[in-house]
Design an enzyme around this catalytic site. Structure first.
Site, mmCIF file in Angstrom:
data_model
loop_
_atom_site.group_PDB
_atom_site.id
_atom_site.type_symbol
_atom_site.label_atom_id
_atom_site.label_comp_id
_atom_site.label_asym_id
_atom_site.label_seq_id
_atom_site.Cartn_x
_atom_site.Cartn_y
_atom_site.Cartn_z
ATOM 1 N N CYS A 2 47.636 40.730 37.329
ATOM 2 C CA CYS A 2 46.878 41.688 36.559
ATOM 3 C C CYS A 2 45.419 41.277 35.898
ATOM 4 O O CYS A 2 45.406 40.231 35.749
ATOM 5 C CB CYS A 2 47.901 41.828 35.340
ATOM 6 S SG CYS A 2 47.317 42.867 33.894
ATOM 7 N N GLU A 105 45.288 49.037 37.660
ATOM 8 C CA GLU A 105 45.104 48.536 38.974
ATOM 9 C C GLU A 105 44.114 49.556 39.837
ATOM 10 O O GLU A 105 44.131 50.563 39.394
ATOM 11 C CB GLU A 105 46.578 48.002 39.708
ATOM 12 C CG GLU A 105 46.253 47.281 40.811
ATOM 13 C CD GLU A 105 45.312 45.846 40.654
ATOM 14 O OE1 GLU A 105 44.266 45.842 41.180
ATOM 15 O OE2 GLU A 105 46.029 45.028 39.962
#
Length: 223
Positions: A2, A105
């Protein structure tokens, strides 16, 4: 993955949720666009007691002679965390949990434009990332990384990796409070734990902040 996330829980809520003692120098919040190298709230166990304290997001191995002496290590891959020299000791001895409201994302449009998605728990509960931490330098600066794994079905349509997220019943095991066997937790989230929606491209800038960053994209189109 992440590489960006949101953390909007106030310190008191994190203290209650994780039954942790708070440090006096926790980073100010809320933050809707947490970026690498920022100080973030992290829960770790010391002497059998949980503490909520700040750490630098960006793991620094002990052999780095400066924070920029090597790659910026914000994630640790579950498949190699136990053997990679940078992470193996921390994986055994210094695991932590990192609270988040959700994470971002990106996919790419045909013209190469980066299109952001926001991932979150559809129940409204916070996500809790599995992490590892490392003291660095003469002052023992605490630094950390988020553990990532191969993406599950919800995530795979957008990206091939996802952060390892921990259910409430698994947190003590990850922190080393419930014996051994934490390796089994390094897997994709089960179906239903994570939902997603498209958000504004404003989050593409690391200078952007505010609750509008996690709002679903309107019918008016991308902005």
């Amino acid at each position: 993955m992440c590489g960006r996330y949101a953390q909007t829980l106030p310190p008191d809520a994190m203290v209650d949720l994780f039954e942790a003692e708070p440090a006096n120098d926790l980073p100010e919040g809320p933050r809707w666009n947490v970026c690498p190298t920022m100080q973030i709230p992290v829960v770790a166990t010391f002497g059998g007691r949980r503490r909520l304290l700040p750490m630098r997001w960006g793991f620094l191995p002990h052999w780095y002679d400066s924070p920029t002496a090597g790659p910026l290590l914000i994630n640790a891959r579950a498949e190699t965390i136990a053997t990679k020299p940078a992470f193996r000791d921390a994986c055994r001895q210094r695991r932590c949990i990192i609270p988040a409201t959700g994470f971002y994302e990106w996919t790419k449009a045909a013209d190469g434009t980066r299109l952001p998605w926001y991932f979150y728990d559809p129940s409204g509960a916070p996500l809790v990332f599995a992490g590892i931490w490392q003291p660095w330098g003469p002052d023992g600066l605490r630094t950390c990384a988020i553990v990532s794994c191969a993406a599950g079905p919800t995530m795979a349509e957008v990206h091939h990796r996802e952060p390892v997220t921990l259910a409430p019943a698994d947190r003590a095991l990850w922190l080393g409070e419930a014996g051994q066997g934490a390796a089994v937790l390094m897997r994709a989230a089960p179906e239903g734990r994570i939902a997603r929606h498209r958000v504004s491209r404003a989050v593409n800038s690391n200078r952007s902040e505010g609750p509008e960053l996690i709002a679903p994209l309107t019918d008016a189109g991308d902005v």
